[in-house]
Scaffold this motif. Sequence first.
Motif: not given
Length: 127
Positions: A101-124
């Motif tokens: 998921m690229g940068p996406t506004e969700m209310g007061d926060v903008t998030i993006a999600v990536f695959d850490d190559t270790c079996g997890n999704l990580v949100q910034i």
Amino acid sequence: MRITLTNVFVGDQDEALRFYTETLGFVKKHDVPVGEFKWLTVVSPDDPDGTELLLEPNENPVAQAYQSGLFDQGIPAASFAVTDITAEYEKLKSLGVAFTMGPTEMGDVTIAVFDDTCGNLVQIMQT
């Protein structure tokens, strides 16, 4: 009371350490042998005495089920704050990081999600 340690499960601690340090920019804090594994933590270079992220082996079948269940459902295992999400997104993409998921506004926060190559999704996130 404060949070001093949190974890993500990883299949290979050395590969996880490379990704979290070389790609994401964290720094190694602890690397202590514990049997066949390690007590391996990273921290933000901006806060070396702050919250540590334990790169924990997922050898336990319960950990494996939890990790894959979160991943399969698209649920991030961790969330990290960034100052400029667009700049961080572009930097990480240029380093080959795969975003779900690229940068996406969700209310007061903008998030993006990536695959850490270790079996997890990580949100910034940027508030």
